[in-house]
Design an enzyme around this catalytic site. Structure first.
Site, PDB file in Angstrom:
ATOM      1  N   LYS A  70       0.876  -1.192   0.027  1.00  0.00           N
ATOM      2  CA  LYS A  70      -0.256   0.061  -0.090  1.00  0.00           C
ATOM      3  C   LYS A  70       0.803   1.205   0.038  1.00  0.00           C
ATOM      4  CE  LYS A  70      -4.260  -1.604   2.136  1.00  0.00           C
ATOM      5  NZ  LYS A  70      -5.395  -1.604   3.161  1.00  0.00           N
ATOM      6  N   GLY A 129      -3.823  -0.419  16.688  1.00  0.00           N
ATOM      7  CA  GLY A 129      -3.172  -0.748  15.578  1.00  0.00           C
ATOM      8  C   GLY A 129      -2.510   0.413  14.924  1.00  0.00           C
ATOM      9  N   SER A 130      -1.536   0.133  13.853  1.00  0.00           N
ATOM     10  CA  SER A 130      -0.570   1.422  13.508  1.00  0.00           C
ATOM     11  C   SER A 130      -0.190   1.064  11.985  1.00  0.00           C
ATOM     12  CB  SER A 130       0.595   1.452  14.354  1.00  0.00           C
ATOM     13  OG  SER A 130       1.430   0.439  14.154  1.00  0.00           O
TER      14      SER A 130
END
Length: 272
Positions: A70, A129-130
């Site tokens: 991504k 999340g990160s």
């Protein structure tokens, strides 16, 4: 949809480290319903620059981009839509006569879902999340007016960077805090292995929450969602996210927006 793709069939693909089946079944089912001569195929690659060059050279109309590509894809396209530029992460490439433009329909889907579920932007939240998807969700929350947020991530560098970029706080663990909204943007809860039996947040935090959001799409009924529903909490599921982001990809590729009934049939088929 072309049962056997012919010379005029428009090809769309996805690139993922671990290709799945949802997008293939969703897109191809909609092509068939709408009588579009398109075909969708999931792929992976060990040479990302060559793969993206192939999208351009072979006239592939669209490409869904999943982890771990991504962020790396951003330097390989010609134009970046604001939906992707804001979070430095893409999940969709559209090829128009050799011009590659990148979007992030994950971001667009989350923005739409927050509005559809009418969640008050004054609601404080904790997001666990990160990674790239966490960027999309956190940025969508920020742009929707949510100002009271905590990024919970064991990776301090990535967690702090995401928190700082969105104006939120970072913590390695949630601890005893029980914010009104819980958002899971980690693989915890996915089918298979020990993780499928784990909750992304402590039972006490889930019991105290007013809203629970889990981006894990497979299964849609994650342990977190099951527990939240058992307690009567409003939920947003990962299936809602994956279906809506796939729909927006479909519209970008084809220029056609299916009806809600057609989308529902494609989602049901994709899940099967």
């Amino acid at each position: 949809m072309a049962t056997v793709p012919g010379k005029d069939t428009v090809l769309c693909i996805s690139l993922a480290g671990r290709p799945g089946t949802f997008g293939v079944r969703f897109h191809n089912h909609l092509y068939q319903q709408l009588g579009l001569d398109y075909y969708y195929k999931a792929m992976t690659t060990q040479d990302l620059p060559a793969a993206v060059a192939g999208i351009r050279a072979l006239g592939i109309r669209g490409c869904g981009v999943s982890m771990p590509y991504k962020e790396a894809c951003m330097a390989l396209v010609d134009e970046i839509d604001p939906s992707a530029a804001a979070i430095e992460s893409i999940n969709t490439i559209v090829n128009t006569d050799g011009h590659l433009k990148a979007y992030n329909t994950d971001y667009l889907a989350v923005r739409q879902l927050l509005a559809q579920h009418r969640i008050d932007p004054s609601t404080a939240f904790a997001l666990r999340g990160s990674g790239g998807m966490a960027k999309a969700v956190a940025s969508a929350l920020r742009e929707a007016g949510f100002t009271q947020g905590i990024i919970v991530a064991r990776n301090e560098q990535a967690g702090r960077q995401l928190a700082d970029s969105c104006g939120y706080r970072w913590q390695a663990q949630l601890g005893d805090l029980c914010p009104p909204m819980l958002v899971n943007v980690t693989p915890i809860g996915m089918a298979g292995g020990v993780e499928a039996e784990q909750l992304a947040f402590a039972p006490e935090a889930i019991a105290a929450a007013q809203q629970v959001f889990d981006v894990v799409a497979m299964p849609a009924q994650t342990p977190l969602i099951v527990e939240a529903q058992r307690l009567g909490k409003p939920v947003i599921t990962g299936l809602e996210v994956i279906a809506l982001q796939a729909l927006e990809q479909f519209v970008l590729y084809t220029g056609v927006r299916p009806t809600a009934e057609q989308v529902a049939r494609a989602v049901a088929f994709a899940r099967g």
